[in-house]
Motif scaffolding. Structure first.
Motif, PDB file in Angstrom:
ATOM      1  N   ARG A   1      18.750  -2.638   4.798  1.00  0.00           N
ATOM      2  CA  ARG A   1      17.403  -2.122   4.583  1.00  0.00           C
ATOM      3  C   ARG A   1      16.766  -1.613   5.872  1.00  0.00           C
ATOM      4  O   ARG A   1      16.100  -0.564   5.890  1.00  0.00           O
ATOM      5  CB  ARG A   1      16.543  -3.240   3.976  1.00  0.00           C
ATOM      6  N   GLU A   2      16.946  -2.347   6.964  1.00  0.00           N
ATOM      7  CA  GLU A   2      16.331  -1.939   8.226  1.00  0.00           C
ATOM      8  C   GLU A   2      16.862  -0.586   8.683  1.00  0.00           C
ATOM      9  O   GLU A   2      16.105   0.257   9.166  1.00  0.00           O
ATOM     10  CB  GLU A   2      16.582  -2.989   9.310  1.00  0.00           C
ATOM     11  N   VAL A   3      18.175  -0.371   8.500  1.00  0.00           N
ATOM     12  CA  VAL A   3      18.776   0.911   8.872  1.00  0.00           C
ATOM     13  C   VAL A   3      18.160   2.033   8.040  1.00  0.00           C
ATOM     14  O   VAL A   3      17.834   3.109   8.552  1.00  0.00           O
ATOM     15  CB  VAL A   3      20.305   0.863   8.677  1.00  0.00           C
ATOM     16  N   GLN A   4      17.978   1.787   6.744  1.00  0.00           N
ATOM     17  CA  GLN A   4      17.380   2.792   5.866  1.00  0.00           C
ATOM     18  C   GLN A   4      15.950   3.095   6.282  1.00  0.00           C
ATOM     19  O   GLN A   4      15.521   4.256   6.343  1.00  0.00           O
ATOM     20  CB  GLN A   4      17.413   2.310   4.419  1.00  0.00           C
ATOM     21  N   GLU A   5      15.186   2.057   6.583  1.00  0.00           N
ATOM     22  CA  GLU A   5      13.787   2.261   6.963  1.00  0.00           C
ATOM     23  C   GLU A   5      13.675   3.056   8.258  1.00  0.00           C
ATOM     24  O   GLU A   5      12.786   3.902   8.403  1.00  0.00           O
ATOM     25  CB  GLU A   5      13.086   0.911   7.095  1.00  0.00           C
ATOM     26  N   LEU A   6      14.570   2.806   9.207  1.00  0.00           N
ATOM     27  CA  LEU A   6      14.553   3.563  10.463  1.00  0.00           C
ATOM     28  C   LEU A   6      14.906   5.029  10.212  1.00  0.00           C
ATOM     29  O   LEU A   6      14.312   5.929  10.817  1.00  0.00           O
ATOM     30  CB  LEU A   6      15.522   2.943  11.468  1.00  0.00           C
ATOM     31  N   ALA A   7      15.867   5.270   9.312  1.00  0.00           N
ATOM     32  CA  ALA A   7      16.227   6.647   8.970  1.00  0.00           C
ATOM     33  C   ALA A   7      15.059   7.353   8.279  1.00  0.00           C
ATOM     34  O   ALA A   7      14.772   8.529   8.557  1.00  0.00           O
ATOM     35  CB  ALA A   7      17.459   6.659   8.068  1.00  0.00           C
ATOM     36  N   ASP A   8      14.366   6.638   7.385  1.00  0.00           N
ATOM     37  CA  ASP A   8      13.198   7.201   6.711  1.00  0.00           C
ATOM     38  C   ASP A   8      12.105   7.526   7.725  1.00  0.00           C
ATOM     39  O   ASP A   8      11.453   8.575   7.664  1.00  0.00           O
ATOM     40  CB  ASP A   8      12.653   6.214   5.677  1.00  0.00           C
ATOM     41  N   GLN A   9      11.897   6.614   8.655  1.00  0.00           N
ATOM     42  CA  GLN A   9      10.887   6.806   9.692  1.00  0.00           C
ATOM     43  C   GLN A   9      11.191   8.056  10.514  1.00  0.00           C
ATOM     44  O   GLN A   9      10.289   8.848  10.806  1.00  0.00           O
ATOM     45  CB  GLN A   9      10.859   5.572  10.597  1.00  0.00           C
TER      46      GLN A   9
END
Length: 258
Positions: free
Chosen positions: A80-88
């Motif tokens: 999830r953290e990787v996805q959130e950073l990519a979204d950011q």
């Protein structure tokens, strides 16, 4: 030198295509087999990723595909953290396209010089030359510095866009905003670190960072996203991020952390 002030062409919600960070299916299958071996197979038994083996040895899954759904959801939850950073990154890049002013040349060159210095220091501490570092990545030394320059420019634009948004929105800092950006296991520990930052003369830098972080949180919450360009609808990020790939909704009794 006067501190530049930045503005945006629009302060409306950002629309961005935020592609889903995909985990290769062969990695999912390897993880599934490892999970079977560790959690299901008896001593001396070799787990097999077949429908027959899964159905005979597990209570919750009748086929390999059912098991893979379980494993996949767990892996994406942990991811999830990787996805959130990519979204950011995607949302910030889109916001930066609204920046009206150019980054002042003196700030740009100073930042690029500092970024090059950090790169060279990092490479030296790893016992390499920049040439060796470039060879490891299959690119030229010139391309290494071009990449640093491009990333620095993009970072400056994104920071300036966040600053412009925070100013326009009239955001102010509360105690919790500082605590959100300072690492620590307790309020007391975070407060002590904040006092040390102030003693070191870095409070102004911390305040600027905290304000941009607060702006980013608001921008992310209200951003409208698609996972694919072809998706028919835009979804508000704040409404979708809380339940994306939530494994225990699929398997509330069997949920484990892989």
């Amino acid at each position: 030198m006067a501190t530049p002030r930045f503005t945006l062409t629009s302060y409306e919600p950002v629309y961005a295509v935020c592609e889903e960070v995909r985990i290769p299916e062969d990695v999912v299958k390897q993880t599934a087999l490892r999970w079977l071996q560790l959690n299901v197979a008896k001593e001396g038994q070799t787990a097999k990723l077949t429908d027959k083996w899964v159905a005979e040895h597990t209570d919750d899954f009748k086929t390999v595909e059912e098991l893979l759904i379980f494993i996949r959801y767990n892996m994406y939850k942990d991811n999830r953290e990787v996805q959130e950073l990519a979204d950011q990154d995607a949302i910030c890049r889109e916001l930066a396209t609204r920046l009206v002013e150019e980054i002042p040349p003196e700030i740009l060159e100073e930042s690029i010089y500092a970024a090059n210095y950090r790169l060279e220091d990092m490479v030296t501490r790893q016992g390499m030359t920049v040439e060796q570092f470039a060879n490891q990545r299959g690119i030229s030394v010139e391309q290494v510095y071009v990449d640093v320059r491009e990333r620095t420019i993009e970072s400056l634009k994104e920071d300036s866009a966040l600053e412009a948004y925070a100013t326009h929105a009239g955001l102010t800092l509360e105690a919790e905003d500082f605590y959100a950006i300072i690492p620590g296991n307790s309020i007391e520990e975070k407060a002590e670190k904040r006092r040390q930052i102030e003693l070191d003369g870095r409070l102004e830098q911390m305040e600027a960072y905290a304000l941009k972080t607060k702006a980013l949180k608001e921008i992310m919450e209200n951003a409208m996203i698609k996972r694919r360009e072809t998706d028919p609808e835009w979804l508000r990020y704040g409404d979708t991020s809380a339940d994306v790939l939530d494994a225990n909704k699929q398997f509330p009794e069997a949920f484990v952390t892989l």
